[in-house]
Structure formats: C-alpha cells, structure tokens
Design a protein around this motif. Structure first.
Motif, PDB file in Angstrom:
ATOM      1  N   GLU A   7      30.110  30.498  31.114  1.00 41.65           N
ATOM      2  CA  GLU A   7      30.885  31.730  30.009  1.00 41.65           C
ATOM      3  C   GLU A   7      31.836  32.239  30.868  1.00 41.65           C
ATOM      4  OE1 GLU A   7      29.259  30.190  25.973  1.00 41.65           O
ATOM      5  OE2 GLU A   7      28.399  31.978  27.129  1.00 41.65           O
ATOM      6  N   ALA A   8      31.109  33.260  31.744  1.00 37.66           N
ATOM      7  CA  ALA A   8      31.199  34.578  32.064  1.00 37.66           C
ATOM      8  C   ALA A   8      32.579  33.545  32.803  1.00 37.66           C
ATOM      9  CB  ALA A   8      30.587  35.319  32.856  1.00 37.66           C
ATOM     10  N   VAL A   9      32.046  33.039  33.954  1.00 36.66           N
ATOM     11  CA  VAL A   9      32.986  32.407  35.133  1.00 36.66           C
ATOM     12  C   VAL A   9      34.813  32.148  34.862  1.00 36.66           C
ATOM     13  CG1 VAL A   9      32.985  31.231  37.338  1.00 36.66           C
ATOM     14  CG2 VAL A   9      30.633  32.323  36.595  1.00 36.66           C
ATOM     15  N   VAL A  10      34.536  31.582  33.621  1.00 35.65           N
ATOM     16  CA  VAL A  10      35.680  30.755  33.225  1.00 35.65           C
ATOM     17  C   VAL A  10      36.412  31.409  32.737  1.00 35.65           C
ATOM     18  CG1 VAL A  10      36.793  29.406  31.366  1.00 35.65           C
ATOM     19  CG2 VAL A  10      34.530  28.092  32.260  1.00 35.65           C
ATOM     20  N   MET A  11      36.401  33.209  32.052  1.00 34.77           N
ATOM     21  CA  MET A  11      36.881  33.901  31.355  1.00 34.77           C
ATOM     22  C   MET A  11      36.336  35.234  32.851  1.00 34.77           C
ATOM     23  SD  MET A  11      37.123  32.974  28.165  1.00 34.77           S
ATOM     24  CE  MET A  11      38.985  33.696  27.696  1.00 34.77           C
ATOM     25  N   PRO A  12      37.081  35.526  33.621  1.00 30.84           N
ATOM     26  CA  PRO A  12      36.280  36.997  34.179  1.00 30.84           C
ATOM     27  C   PRO A  12      37.214  38.289  33.712  1.00 30.84           C
ATOM     28  CG  PRO A  12      37.741  35.206  35.287  1.00 30.84           C
ATOM     29  CD  PRO A  12      37.212  34.266  34.923  1.00 30.84           C
ATOM     30  N   GLU A  13      38.673  38.074  33.275  1.00 30.39           N
ATOM     31  CA  GLU A  13      39.104  38.910  32.214  1.00 30.39           C
ATOM     32  C   GLU A  13      38.073  39.388  31.458  1.00 30.39           C
ATOM     33  OE1 GLU A  13      40.594  35.319  30.634  1.00 30.39           O
ATOM     34  OE2 GLU A  13      39.984  35.822  32.736  1.00 30.39           O
ATOM     35  N   HIS A  14      37.533  38.605  30.746  1.00 28.94           N
ATOM     36  CA  HIS A  14      36.517  39.974  29.626  1.00 28.94           C
ATOM     37  C   HIS A  14      35.182  39.997  30.440  1.00 28.94           C
ATOM     38  CE1 HIS A  14      37.461  36.459  25.827  1.00 28.94           C
ATOM     39  NE2 HIS A  14      38.902  37.193  26.832  1.00 28.94           N
ATOM     40  N   VAL A  15      34.766  39.957  30.985  1.00 26.80           N
ATOM     41  CA  VAL A  15      33.766  40.618  31.901  1.00 26.80           C
ATOM     42  C   VAL A  15      34.059  41.668  32.386  1.00 26.80           C
ATOM     43  CG1 VAL A  15      31.940  40.790  34.056  1.00 26.80           C
ATOM     44  CG2 VAL A  15      31.928  38.045  32.610  1.00 26.80           C
ATOM     45  N   ILE A  16      35.436  41.969  33.137  1.00 24.50           N
ATOM     46  CA  ILE A  16      35.672  42.938  33.661  1.00 24.50           C
ATOM     47  C   ILE A  16      36.323  44.425  32.526  1.00 24.50           C
ATOM     48  CG2 ILE A  16      38.046  44.258  35.009  1.00 24.50           C
ATOM     49  CD1 ILE A  16      37.979  41.060  36.088  1.00 24.50           C
ATOM     50  N   LEU A  40      42.454  45.172  37.658  1.00 22.84           N
ATOM     51  CA  LEU A  40      41.772  46.597  36.365  1.00 22.84           C
ATOM     52  C   LEU A  40      43.574  46.520  35.592  1.00 22.84           C
ATOM     53  CD1 LEU A  40      39.402  48.956  38.096  1.00 22.84           C
ATOM     54  CD2 LEU A  40      38.885  46.824  36.908  1.00 22.84           C
ATOM     55  N   ARG A  41      44.584  47.108  36.200  1.00 20.60           N
ATOM     56  CA  ARG A  41      45.886  47.376  35.367  1.00 20.60           C
ATOM     57  C   ARG A  41      46.105  45.972  34.571  1.00 20.60           C
ATOM     58  NH1 ARG A  41      46.620  49.667  40.611  1.00 20.60           N
ATOM     59  NH2 ARG A  41      46.898  51.257  40.410  1.00 20.60           N
ATOM     60  N   GLU A  42      46.109  44.947  35.127  1.00 18.47           N
ATOM     61  CA  GLU A  42      46.579  43.352  34.733  1.00 18.47           C
ATOM     62  C   GLU A  42      45.534  43.230  33.055  1.00 18.47           C
ATOM     63  OE1 GLU A  42      48.435  40.216  34.494  1.00 18.47           O
ATOM     64  OE2 GLU A  42      49.482  42.024  35.958  1.00 18.47           O
ATOM     65  N   VAL A  43      44.226  43.517  33.618  1.00 19.50           N
ATOM     66  CA  VAL A  43      43.340  43.851  32.265  1.00 19.50           C
ATOM     67  C   VAL A  43      43.646  44.478  31.160  1.00 19.50           C
ATOM     68  CG1 VAL A  43      40.496  44.188  31.672  1.00 19.50           C
ATOM     69  CG2 VAL A  43      41.537  42.327  33.636  1.00 19.50           C
ATOM     70  N   LEU A  44      43.753  45.914  31.698  1.00 21.43           N
ATOM     71  CA  LEU A  44      44.173  46.332  30.646  1.00 21.43           C
ATOM     72  C   LEU A  44      45.520  46.610  30.343  1.00 21.43           C
ATOM     73  CD1 LEU A  44      43.174  49.602  29.394  1.00 21.43           C
ATOM     74  CD2 LEU A  44      44.187  50.626  31.456  1.00 21.43           C
ATOM     75  N   THR A  45      46.490  46.110  30.771  1.00 21.52           N
ATOM     76  CA  THR A  45      47.321  46.171  29.779  1.00 21.52           C
ATOM     77  C   THR A  45      48.086  45.016  29.128  1.00 21.52           C
ATOM     78  OG1 THR A  45      48.849  44.731  31.869  1.00 21.52           O
ATOM     79  CG2 THR A  45      49.268  47.198  32.317  1.00 21.52           C
ATOM     80  N   HIS A  46      46.689  43.908  29.336  1.00 18.86           N
ATOM     81  CA  HIS A  46      47.096  43.084  28.042  1.00 18.86           C
ATOM     82  C   HIS A  46      45.601  42.536  27.504  1.00 18.86           C
ATOM     83  CE1 HIS A  46      49.483  41.182  31.793  1.00 18.86           C
ATOM     84  NE2 HIS A  46      50.336  40.393  30.349  1.00 18.86           N
ATOM     85  N   ALA A  47      45.084  44.282  27.303  1.00 21.83           N
ATOM     86  CA  ALA A  47      44.186  43.973  26.401  1.00 21.83           C
ATOM     87  C   ALA A  47      44.388  43.769  24.905  1.00 21.83           C
ATOM     88  CB  ALA A  47      43.770  46.031  26.126  1.00 21.83           C
ATOM     89  N   GLU A  48      43.558  43.019  24.412  1.00 20.56           N
ATOM     90  CA  GLU A  48      42.958  42.680  22.703  1.00 20.56           C
ATOM     91  C   GLU A  48      42.562  43.752  22.025  1.00 20.56           C
ATOM     92  OE1 GLU A  48      41.952  39.163  22.407  1.00 20.56           O
ATOM     93  OE2 GLU A  48      43.109  37.974  23.757  1.00 20.56           O
TER      94      GLU A  48
END
Length: 81
Positions: A7-16, A40-48
């Motif tokens: 599951e983690a490999v499919v959605m690495p942004e969740h782990v990050i 990290l910027r990408e994950v942060l700017t698209h955070a839910e």
C-alpha cells in the motif's frame, strides 16, 4: 492506520506526508536525502485537510522557503459540497 508495504509503495506521497508531520529529526534527515526538497514542496502544496498539524505545517513552509515569518498559509480544510 498502518499500511502494508504494498500500500505504501502505491501512494508514496502519504508516507512522505506522515514522515513530514510526525517524523523525528532522523526521519526527516533521511527523508530529505531520499526524496529532496522539491518532492517535499510538492507534497506540502497538495496536502489535504488533516494531513498536517499546525506545528509541522508552519515548520515545513519555513523550511522549504514557501512562506516568510508570520505569513504561513492556513491549513487545508475539508469542504463539504
């Protein structure tokens, strides 16, 4: 909620996101060396909504040069349609 490796490999942004939000210093250093600031910027700017607490949200905005002191954007909120 723990995820399996598959599951983690499919959605690495969740782990990050989780490491950014609740990781300790060593976790963060490993994360930065593995994925780099741009990811990290990408994950942060698209955070839910609910993915970051206020402290982590502010820290990462400062750390990644996405805001200046006292100008951190508000946390994402859930929108009901």
């Amino acid at each position: 909620m723990e995820k399996t490796l598959e599951e983690a490999v499919v959605m690495p942004e969740h782990v990050i996101t989780q490491a950014m939000n609740i990781g300790d210093y060593a976790d963060v250093q490993t994360l930065i060396s593995q994925v780099g600031d741009e990811a990290l910027r990408e994950v942060l700017t698209h955070a839910e909504a609910g993915q970051f607490n206020e402290r982590s949200w502010a820290y990462w905005h400062y750390r990644l040069d996405l805001s200046s002191v006292d100008h951190v954007p508000p946390l994402p909120v859930r929108k009901f349609v």
